[in-house]
Design an enzyme around this catalytic site. Structure first.
Site, short mmCIF file in Angstrom:
data_model
loop_
_atom_site.label_atom_id
_atom_site.label_comp_id
_atom_site.label_asym_id
_atom_site.label_seq_id
_atom_site.Cartn_x
_atom_site.Cartn_y
_atom_site.Cartn_z
N ASP A 248 0.79 -1.23 0.00
CA ASP A 248 0.00 0.00 0.00
C ASP A 248 0.82 1.28 0.00
OD1 ASP A 248 0.95 -0.06 2.58
OD2 ASP A 248 -0.89 0.68 3.46
N GLU A 249 2.13 1.19 -0.21
CA GLU A 249 2.89 2.45 -0.27
C GLU A 249 4.09 2.34 -1.21
OE1 GLU A 249 5.49 3.23 3.39
OE2 GLU A 249 3.73 2.22 4.20
#
Length: 382
Positions: free
Chosen positions: A126-127
Site C-alpha cells: 500500500d505504499e
DNA sequence: CTGTCATTAGTCAGACAG
DNA sequence: ATTACTGTCTGACTAATG
C-alpha cells in the site's frame, strides 16, 4: 543522479479497509475491522443485502489487520488482538482479509502512478516512494496529478508527502492524512519535524523509543540535540550515526526501483497450543505442509535456496530459530523437509508450541527456468 | 612453532515494518 | 483466551582461513 533530489512518498489511506468499502459501500462511515484467521465471508440475502459478523462474536487468536477511521476513533488499531478489540468495539463489523483484492488494487494504483512517474520503489502493498527529480512540474502539480490518477484508477484516496529525501517524505505523507498532501523543504525541519515524537522516524520502533525516553529524548528535536558521542555509546556505531543524521533530516538513500528477494517463508499459528510429543502427528503434518508451501513459492518465483531454517513460538511467546546452510542449493519439498527436520532436532521441546515456521534463504535465481515472477495479468478481485 | 590480526561465512536473536 | 504473517536488516558471537 541530480544534486537536488525531489522524492515523494505515497501512502494509501486505510488501504485494506478502504478496499472492503468499495465492495460493501453500505458500511461507509461505520466502525469496520479487517482481520482474523478463518472468518466467514458476509452472508448475502435474497434481496442482495449482507449479514455481517460483529466483533463481539469473534472467538480465536487473530489480530486486527486494518480498521476504518471510525473504528480507530474507538481505540481499535492494527496489530491489536481481536478479543481485546471486541471489548472496545463489540458492535464493529468484522470482515475477513481478502489479499487477492488488495493485490489487485495495489497493482492498479502502482500502474496509475507509473504512467506519470516511472521511478518507483515498492514498499509493500500500500505504499511507494517515487523519484520526481527529473520532472519539470512543480511539486504541487505533481502531487495533485498523482492523487487524481490513483483515485481515477481505484476509487481510493491516498496521502502524499514530497521533500528532498525518503526520510522526510515518509514523515510528510503522514502529516495530512487521509487524502492529504504535504510539501517539505530542508528549512521546514526545525518547525515541522523537530516537534514530532521520535517514533515518526521510519526505523525507530517501540524498543528504541523506550530507550530514548530513558535518555530524556521524546521528540526529534531533542534527538538532534543529543551529542553524537552519547548516541554512539548507547546505540553503537551504525545506529548512533544514523540517528544523528536522521534527526537533522539527512538521508541520502536512493529510490531503489528493482530488488531481488532474500528469503521466502511460511509460518502458521495453531488454533491451540500443541505438545511436541502428544500432538506429534498434527505437528508433523503442519510442518510438512509448510515445507511444501515454501517449495511451491520458490518454484513459482524461480529460485533455489541454500539455507533452510525453522522458527518456533512457544506458549509463553518466546521465539527460537535454527537454520542450516547446505553445500548445494535445493528447491523441492522433500529436500526442504529433510533439512528443516535437521533444524527442528536442535530446538528444545520442553514447552507447548503455538507457532511453527519454515524459511528458505540464500536464494539463487533459477536462470532459464520459468522465473515468471507470478501472474502479471490483474484478475478480478471479487 | 605459537600468537595475533583481519576477513569471511555461518548462526541466532531481536528490532522493525507493512 | 491478547498478541498474524512475511520479509529485511543488524549486532553479537563462533569458527575457519590465511
Amino acid at each position: 543522479m541530480p544534486a537536488d533530489r525531489r522524492i515523494a512518498h505515497l501512502d494509501m489511506d486505510a488501504f485494506f479497509a478502504s478496499v472492503e468499502l468499495l465492495r460493501y459501500p453500505e458500511l461507509r462511515g461505520q466502525a469496520v475491522v479487517v482481520g482474523g484467521g478463518h472468518i466467514h465471508q458476509p452472508r448475502q440475502l435474497a434481496d442482495g443485502s449482507h449479514v455481517f459478523a460483529r466483533l463481539r462474536e469473534y472467538v480465536g487468536r487473530g489480530v486486527v489487520t486494518t480498521s476504518t477511521y471510525p473504528a480507530r476513533a474507538l481505540g481499535v488499531f492494527s496489530g491489536m488482538g481481536l478479543m481485546k478489540s471486541a471489548k472496545l468495539a463489540p458492535e464493529a463489523i468484522l470482515l475477513p482479509v481478502n489479499f487477492e483484492a488488495y493485490r489487485y488494487y495495489s497493482r492498479l494504483f502502482k500502474v496509475a502512478v507509473a504512467r506519470i512517474a516511472p521511478r518507483i520503489e515498492d514498499r509493500g502493498i500500500d505504499e511507494i516512494y517515487i523519484d520526481l527529480s527529473d520532472h519539470p512540474e512543480t511539486s504541487v502539480v505533481l502531487a495533485r496529478r498523482l492523487r487524481q490518477a490513483v483515485l481515477d484508477a481505484t476509487g481510493l484516496t491516498c496521502s502524499i508527502g514530497i521533500s528532498p529525501n525518503k526520510l522526510l517524505s515518509k514523515i510528510a505523507s503522514d502529516l495530512d492524512k487521509p487524502n492529504g498532501m504535504t510539501l517539505l523543504g530542508l528549512d521546514d525541519i526545525p518547525a515541522r519535524i523537530w516537534p514530532l515524537p521520535v517514533s515518526k522516524v521510519n526505523g525507530i520502533g517501540p524498543r528504541s523509543v523506550e530507550k530514548l525516553t530513558r535518555l530524556g529524548v521524546s521528540n526529534i528535536g531533542e534527538l538532534a540535540a543529543m551529542p553524537l558521542e552519547q548516541l554512539l555509546v548507547h546505540f553503537g556505531q551504525s545506529t548512533g550515526h544514523w540517528m544523528h543524521r536522521v534527526a537533522r533530516g539527512i538521508d541520502e538513500c536512493p529510490v531503489v526501483t528493482e530488488s531481488e528477494p532474500k528469503s521466502i517463508s511460511r509460518e502458521s499459528t495453531f488454533e491451540r497450543d500443541l505438545h511436541a510429543i502428544r500432538d506429534k502427528l498434527e505437528l508433523s503434518e503442519i510442518f510438512t505442509s509448510l515445507c511444501t508451501r515454501v517449495a511451491l513459492d520458490l518454484q513459482r518465483k524461480g529460485y533455489a535456496c541454500r539455507t533452510i531454517g525453522v522458527k518456533l513460538r512457544y506458549a509463553d511467546f518466546h521465539v527460537v530459530t535454527r537454520d542450516i546452510t547446505l553445500p548445494v542449493s535445493i528447491c523441492d519439498g522433500k529436500k526442504i523437509r529433510r533439512a528443516a527436520g535437521l533444524c527442528l532436532k536442535r530446538v528444545p521441546l520442553t514447552q507447548k508450541i503455538r507457532l511453527l515456521g519454515v524459511r528458505a534463504g540464500g536464494l539463487l535465481p533459477l536462470t532459464g527456468g520459468n522465473a515468471d515472477g507470478g501472474t502479471i495479468q490483474a484478475e478480478l478481485p471479487f
